[in-house]
Design a protein around this motif. Sequence first.
Motif, mmCIF file in Angstrom:
data_model
loop_
_atom_site.group_PDB
_atom_site.id
_atom_site.type_symbol
_atom_site.label_atom_id
_atom_site.label_comp_id
_atom_site.label_asym_id
_atom_site.label_seq_id
_atom_site.Cartn_x
_atom_site.Cartn_y
_atom_site.Cartn_z
ATOM 1 N N MET A 1 74.911 29.476 14.175
ATOM 2 C CA MET A 1 73.570 29.812 14.409
ATOM 3 C C MET A 1 72.694 28.975 13.322
ATOM 4 S SD MET A 1 71.655 32.091 16.111
ATOM 5 C CE MET A 1 69.975 32.194 16.105
ATOM 6 N N GLU A 2 73.296 29.059 11.955
ATOM 7 C CA GLU A 2 72.662 28.465 10.826
ATOM 8 C C GLU A 2 72.234 27.061 11.185
ATOM 9 O OE1 GLU A 2 75.133 30.534 10.239
ATOM 10 O OE2 GLU A 2 74.147 32.242 9.345
ATOM 11 N N ALA A 3 73.155 26.353 11.833
ATOM 12 C CA ALA A 3 73.024 24.869 11.995
ATOM 13 C C ALA A 3 71.622 24.819 13.008
ATOM 14 C CB ALA A 3 74.154 24.270 12.683
ATOM 15 N N LEU A 4 71.307 25.708 13.658
ATOM 16 C CA LEU A 4 70.084 25.492 14.281
ATOM 17 C C LEU A 4 68.730 25.418 13.747
ATOM 18 C CD1 LEU A 4 70.976 27.983 17.383
ATOM 19 C CD2 LEU A 4 70.915 25.161 17.434
ATOM 20 N N GLY A 5 68.940 26.069 12.188
ATOM 21 C CA GLY A 5 67.904 26.011 11.451
ATOM 22 C C GLY A 5 67.798 25.018 10.717
ATOM 23 N N LYS A 6 68.438 23.892 10.866
ATOM 24 C CA LYS A 6 68.602 22.630 10.068
ATOM 25 C C LYS A 6 67.190 21.987 10.380
ATOM 26 C CE LYS A 6 71.066 18.364 10.013
ATOM 27 N NZ LYS A 6 72.219 17.685 10.480
ATOM 28 N N SER A 7 66.587 21.633 9.271
ATOM 29 C CA SER A 7 65.380 20.783 9.278
ATOM 30 C C SER A 7 65.281 19.642 10.035
ATOM 31 C CB SER A 7 64.986 20.415 7.833
ATOM 32 O OG SER A 7 63.879 19.666 7.823
ATOM 33 N N ILE A 8 64.362 19.426 10.802
ATOM 34 C CA ILE A 8 64.315 18.146 11.637
ATOM 35 C C ILE A 8 64.595 16.779 11.028
ATOM 36 C CG2 ILE A 8 61.767 17.697 11.784
ATOM 37 C CD1 ILE A 8 63.768 18.540 15.005
ATOM 38 N N GLN A 9 63.914 16.858 9.793
ATOM 39 C CA GLN A 9 63.845 15.685 9.029
ATOM 40 C C GLN A 9 65.130 14.811 8.766
ATOM 41 O OE1 GLN A 9 61.862 16.217 5.144
ATOM 42 N NE2 GLN A 9 62.601 14.162 4.310
ATOM 43 N N PHE A 10 66.244 15.615 8.624
ATOM 44 C CA PHE A 10 67.653 15.141 8.378
ATOM 45 C C PHE A 10 68.220 14.807 9.751
ATOM 46 C CE2 PHE A 10 66.667 18.105 5.060
ATOM 47 C CZ PHE A 10 66.167 17.150 4.185
ATOM 48 N N LEU A 11 67.739 14.690 10.999
ATOM 49 C CA LEU A 11 68.160 14.227 12.062
ATOM 50 C C LEU A 11 68.251 12.725 12.163
ATOM 51 C CD1 LEU A 11 66.972 16.582 14.852
ATOM 52 C CD2 LEU A 11 69.097 16.524 13.889
ATOM 53 N N LYS A 12 69.104 12.151 12.880
ATOM 54 C CA LYS A 12 69.281 10.526 12.923
ATOM 55 C C LYS A 12 68.067 10.398 13.412
ATOM 56 C CE LYS A 12 72.181 7.443 14.666
ATOM 57 N NZ LYS A 12 72.595 7.151 15.892
ATOM 58 N N GLY A 13 67.276 9.225 12.770
ATOM 59 C CA GLY A 13 66.243 8.545 13.328
ATOM 60 C C GLY A 13 65.007 9.222 13.147
ATOM 61 N N VAL A 14 64.941 10.374 12.405
ATOM 62 C CA VAL A 14 63.527 10.925 12.193
ATOM 63 C C VAL A 14 63.140 10.478 10.694
ATOM 64 C CG1 VAL A 14 62.656 13.211 12.202
ATOM 65 C CG2 VAL A 14 64.146 12.794 13.477
ATOM 66 N N GLY A 15 63.591 11.127 9.653
ATOM 67 C CA GLY A 15 62.989 10.682 8.547
ATOM 68 C C GLY A 15 61.678 11.508 8.360
ATOM 69 N N PRO A 16 61.431 11.393 6.682
ATOM 70 C CA PRO A 16 60.053 12.068 6.390
ATOM 71 C C PRO A 16 58.704 12.148 7.152
ATOM 72 C CG PRO A 16 60.662 10.627 4.697
ATOM 73 C CD PRO A 16 61.689 10.372 5.732
ATOM 74 N N GLN A 20 56.979 14.700 9.419
ATOM 75 C CA GLN A 20 55.571 15.402 9.406
ATOM 76 C C GLN A 20 54.725 15.431 10.721
ATOM 77 O OE1 GLN A 20 53.178 13.303 6.478
ATOM 78 N NE2 GLN A 20 54.061 14.320 4.747
ATOM 79 N N LEU A 21 54.985 14.541 11.576
ATOM 80 C CA LEU A 21 54.588 14.306 12.966
ATOM 81 C C LEU A 21 54.944 15.579 13.773
ATOM 82 C CD1 LEU A 21 54.117 10.580 13.421
ATOM 83 C CD2 LEU A 21 52.124 12.164 12.794
ATOM 84 N N LEU A 22 56.243 15.596 13.725
ATOM 85 C CA LEU A 22 56.759 16.745 14.400
ATOM 86 C C LEU A 22 56.483 18.129 14.009
ATOM 87 C CD1 LEU A 22 60.342 15.191 14.742
ATOM 88 C CD2 LEU A 22 58.931 15.638 16.833
ATOM 89 N N ASN A 23 56.237 18.246 12.744
ATOM 90 C CA ASN A 23 55.802 19.586 12.140
ATOM 91 C C ASN A 23 54.239 19.912 12.825
ATOM 92 O OD1 ASN A 23 56.826 19.278 8.700
ATOM 93 N ND2 ASN A 23 58.041 19.715 10.585
ATOM 94 N N LYS A 24 53.542 18.685 12.982
ATOM 95 C CA LYS A 24 52.265 19.279 13.771
ATOM 96 C C LYS A 24 52.249 19.817 15.097
ATOM 97 C CE LYS A 24 49.091 15.519 11.985
ATOM 98 N NZ LYS A 24 48.268 14.260 12.639
ATOM 99 N N LEU A 25 53.332 19.594 15.574
ATOM 100 C CA LEU A 25 53.559 19.994 16.905
ATOM 101 C C LEU A 25 54.270 21.388 16.974
ATOM 102 C CD1 LEU A 25 55.089 16.723 18.858
ATOM 103 C CD2 LEU A 25 52.691 17.740 18.858
ATOM 104 N N GLY A 26 54.442 21.728 15.861
ATOM 105 C CA GLY A 26 55.319 23.107 15.409
ATOM 106 C C GLY A 26 56.805 22.950 15.521
ATOM 107 N N ILE A 27 57.218 21.807 15.306
ATOM 108 C CA ILE A 27 58.738 21.468 15.395
ATOM 109 C C ILE A 27 59.124 21.515 13.878
ATOM 110 C CG2 ILE A 27 60.649 20.141 16.367
ATOM 111 C CD1 ILE A 27 58.521 19.355 18.626
ATOM 112 N N ALA A 28 59.855 22.314 13.400
ATOM 113 C CA ALA A 28 60.502 22.076 12.118
ATOM 114 C C ALA A 28 61.749 22.027 12.222
ATOM 115 C CB ALA A 28 59.920 23.159 11.165
ATOM 116 N N THR A 29 62.340 22.597 12.947
ATOM 117 C CA THR A 29 63.810 22.802 13.103
ATOM 118 C C THR A 29 64.620 22.293 14.283
ATOM 119 O OG1 THR A 29 63.859 24.969 13.938
ATOM 120 C CG2 THR A 29 63.728 24.703 11.568
ATOM 121 N N VAL A 30 65.938 22.233 14.295
ATOM 122 C CA VAL A 30 66.442 21.847 15.646
ATOM 123 C C VAL A 30 66.274 22.798 16.806
ATOM 124 C CG1 VAL A 30 68.837 21.979 16.556
ATOM 125 C CG2 VAL A 30 68.545 20.626 14.427
#
Length: 676
Positions: A1-16, A20-30
């Motif tokens: 369950m904890e892994a689902l809370g992983k920040s989106i930034q650390f997924l492959k191909g995302v980066g800072p 930020q753009l994803l955050n704008k859409l309300g997406i912060a985590t997996v």
Amino acid sequence: MEALGKSIQFLKGVGPKRSQLLNKLGIATVFDLLWYIPRSYYDRSRIQPINGLVEGDNCSVTGTVAASSLKRSRRGISIFQAILQDHSGFVNAVWFNQPFLSRSIKKGQNVWVRGRVKLACNQLQLQVQEYDLLDGDSPKHMVMPVYALTEGLSQHFLRQLTEAVLSEYLTIYPDILNSDLASRHGLINIQQAFWDIHFPASPEAYKQARRRLACEELLLFGLGLKKLKSTQKIYCGVVHREQDDLVGKVKGQLPFRLTPAQLRVCGEIFDDMESSRPMNRLLQGDVGAGKTAVAALAIAKAISSGYQAAFMAPTEILAMQHFNNMSRYFAGLNCNIALLTGSAGSARRQQVVAAVKSGQVQLLVGTHALIQAEVQFAALGLAIVDEQHRFGVRQRALLGDKGAKPDILVMTATPIPRTLALTVYGDLDLSVIEALPPGRTPVKTVCLPRERRREAYKIMRQYLSDGAQCYVVCPLIEESEKQDLLAAETLYEELCAGLAGSFRVGLLHGRMKGAEKESIMASFKQGWIQVLVSTTVIEVGVDVPNASLMIIEQAERFGLSQLHQLRGRVGRGSRQSACFLLADPKSPGAVMRMQLMARINDGFKLAQADLALRGAGDFWGVRQHGLNQLQVADLSRDLDIVEMSQQLADAMAAFEPLHQQYFDMKFKKTPHIAAN
Ligand code: ADP
Ligand code: MG
């Protein structure tokens, strides 16, 4: 369950930057990404050849951009056009107000568009509602999700990311429903549901996925409420034990006999009051159902048990009316009742405040003035909030805080279906008065265009000759240049000048002083004033049974529940009542509201129609805590799923730590549903 809370930034191909753009859409985590539901779908099996398009079609086509241009219309709207070509022909696709498209939709680009075919200057034109750039997508899915985007993010990127996350993380997604329960309700498993909501293989797969996810949200929400309720039970509240027969005496002084429905809800309320668990009860009943009498008996019970009661109403006029009614119902019974409103003079106010604090006043009736800091009770045992939809949730809580866990009763005439109420007001227990007192006849409601308003006033004069009284309602008090609202004063003068014949006309509006309002209402109640011209200050609660006709000017400006509340002022006596809606509705919504009002008298049905018309978010506004974070379920349409989720929540054991974790992830923006 904890892994689902992983920040989106650390997924492959995302980066800072993309993060930020994803955050704008309300997406912060997996987790957020999994719940980022497509706005629509691009279904390749439904692509039509361009040469087959017909005016009026809703269609999907794909094509290559042969040419494009950006123009501005005379009225300043930007129009982006692209000529699309497929194997069969060409069509002109247009986008309004999206000039930035000229940067991405260029000659040679492959696109998918969906929209409506219109005829413009003798040519077919495709007005685009959804579009997608087609590069780079592997053709392995027949149906592609179309997500809401923000500038700088592409569909292609979001699809790839979602697909990667689905493959990698779904296996650890918690399945809180055991397979037995799920299959009994025909629900697919959660992993399948996430796949199918993002990449449905068929319309049926999409439907099942949506059903499961909508249910998942509501179930989680319901489990949270269940936990909340179980913690409420722990508190030690006021135990009401009657010392005398005040309740019976008040009942005897009511000018009518209580209906079975009223008696039943009294019983439910009394049970709560006798128990040590603090009451948190919502009393629903249509306008005119007789909630005030129920309140009176609850108050009698509290006083008889040695406690004080508070009764709060949203307007001064309604507070005064309640005060007068309570004074009558408790007449000669040795109860001290006081009224406190914003317009009380400071000397009077201090006097009341002191008497409440010393315990000398047993019932305090009033407006928002009741929740001011200076008001303190000696022993508040019962707090009643009338027309609770007019108050914020916080105000309700503030009144409760005036005592040590007093019993709380909130009343509303904006009733919603029981199933829905259990979710929306899940922290409250529910009592419903389903039927109106006997002898009421439905109010005949007629919608007339403004140019025929004289006919309405003619009928009003007939009613007046028959001894009835009438309301004329107008939306605003002063003429404003911007809006063409009829001013109350102008209308009043018009009525005095002959529109009301020689009948006596009175004017009531919100800017009057309390005493002035009171005297106007009193002379209307006594029948001296025959026509009351009023702003919406009479919207809630006002009760003058001899008033049997209402004319609402510019009715199209009111919302459905407001109209129903207003209309509820008539139809309270035995005379056939009528309501004229003078309106020139322009928008489809306004037309619909007028039609619904003319057709439906039942507040429960109207509330449901209103809900469907406006959607859940707008219907309840900001007050509904986590509910505005539902991403799949639609409370105005998914009643069956709401009901199923309640059954599931009931069937499930206690709220486990896993549920709490899950709940916090899903509804993290409102971690404390309790406070709401
Ligand atoms: P609401 O539920 O909208 O607050 P009220 O309490 O103002 O309704 O009651 C509406 C009207 O119905 C009042 O005139 C009240 O006196 C009357 N009333 C209430 N209960 C009964 C009853 N059991 N029999 C007849 N009239 C009733
Ligand atoms: Mg009322």
